[in-house]
Motif scaffolding. Structure first.
Motif: not given
Length: 311
Positions: A3-4, A66-68, A72-74, A296-299
């Motif tokens: 889950d993202p 976390a690296v992966r 994914v989020l990007g 996305g950026a603020f997170g």
């Protein structure tokens, strides 16, 4: 498939070093974020983090994931941007309101990403000290605006036809002159320990700050300098000069332009929430796309290059 939302929770803990701080920045409660992380551990079949007395750290498995997860989020952010391009964002004008802190340190990279994806959209940026940005959006003077509110303080609901979307919640911290006795400890400082301390009072007549100032006064902090400007750059400069201590958002402390010491406060409910406001009931692909970029950026900014300075 993972889950993202849970992947984002893991990345937030990796960057914040604490489930509590990560939860605050993501707008969750700590138990709710812990549940998301526990589900992710069950999905992966691996222990992803280890709790300790100062917070939490990722295990080797957690670091690998976390690296992966960042990749994914990007990619998901990129997909949102590319889908927005299909909405026909060519031409037109997008009017963006912001307060100074966000306008200097957080908004520019978001606008840069928007400009790269949609070079034909004209961007207009205006400075609004909260809550003036909300008024500007309601009046049609801005398409969307970044604003903030403080806890504890009464927060007025947005006007009819305007919606607010929370982007980031951050703690308030104590800032002092370098080497000050209160900046030396690693444990969180109780507000009661500020009793008798000379206080740089940050715009006490400014509505978003009134609840914070009342909490400090109740703890016995003694106003030494009343700074009528809401700008935090001046507050931090006065603190750096040894005229008193101040309580400011943690991003302000992290990026102060003058040397200051800082220390986390025991949970006294002192927080600042940054939100984006926009009009409801009207379709604006440009505004919708920028809001997605802001989410996305603020997170990510909450745990890494935190902004600060003023406003």
């Amino acid at each position: 498939m993972y889950d993202p939302t849970r992947l984002a929770a893991l990345v937030a803990v990796a960057e914040a070093g604490s489930i509590t701080r990560a939860a605050t920045r993501l707008g969750y409660t700590a138990p709710a974020l812990s549940q998301q992380l526990a589900k992710l551990e069950r999905e992966t079949g691996a222990t992803l983090l280890v709790r300790h007395h100062r917070g939490a750290r990722l295990t080797a498995a957690g670091e690998l994931l976390a690296v992966r997860a960042r990749r994914v989020l990007g990619e998901l952010d990129l997909a949102r941007h590319e889908l927005a391009q299909l909405a026909g964002l060519s031409g037109g004008r997008l009017r963006v309101g912001t307060f100074t802190t966000a306008g200097i340190h957080l908004l520019p990279p978001v606008l840069s990403a928007f400009r790269r994806a949609h070079p034909d959209v004209e961007l207009v940026v205006a400075d609004y000290e909260p809550p003036d940005g909300v008024t500007a959006v309601a009046a049609g003077e801005a398409d969307l605006a970044l604003t903030h509110s403080y806890e504890p303080a009464p927060t007025a609901p947005p006007p009819s036809g305007v919606a607010a979307e929370r982007l980031l919640v951050e703690e308030l911290v104590l800032v002092t002159a370098p080497g000050h006795a209160l900046a030396g400890g690693s444990e969180r400082l109780r507000l009661a320990d500020l009793a008798g301390q000379p206080l740089i009072s940050s715009a006490p007549t400014h509505p978003p700050r009134q609840g914070v100032e009342a909490a400090l006064a109740a703890a016995g902090a003694t106003p030494a300098v009343v700074c009528e400007s809401p700008g935090y750059a001046l507050v931090c400069a006065l603190v750096s000069a040894g005229l008193g201590v101040a309580v400011v958002p943690e991003m302000v402390a992290a990026m102060a332009t003058t040397p200051v010491g800082s220390r986390a406060l025991a949970d006294a409910g002192l927080r600042r929430t940054i939100s984006v406001v926009h009009r409801t009931g009207e379709r604006s692909p440009a505004a919708d796309t920028l809001r997605a970029l802001l989410r996305g950026a603020f997170g990510r900014a909450a745990g890494t290059g935190r902004g600060g300075g003023t406003g």
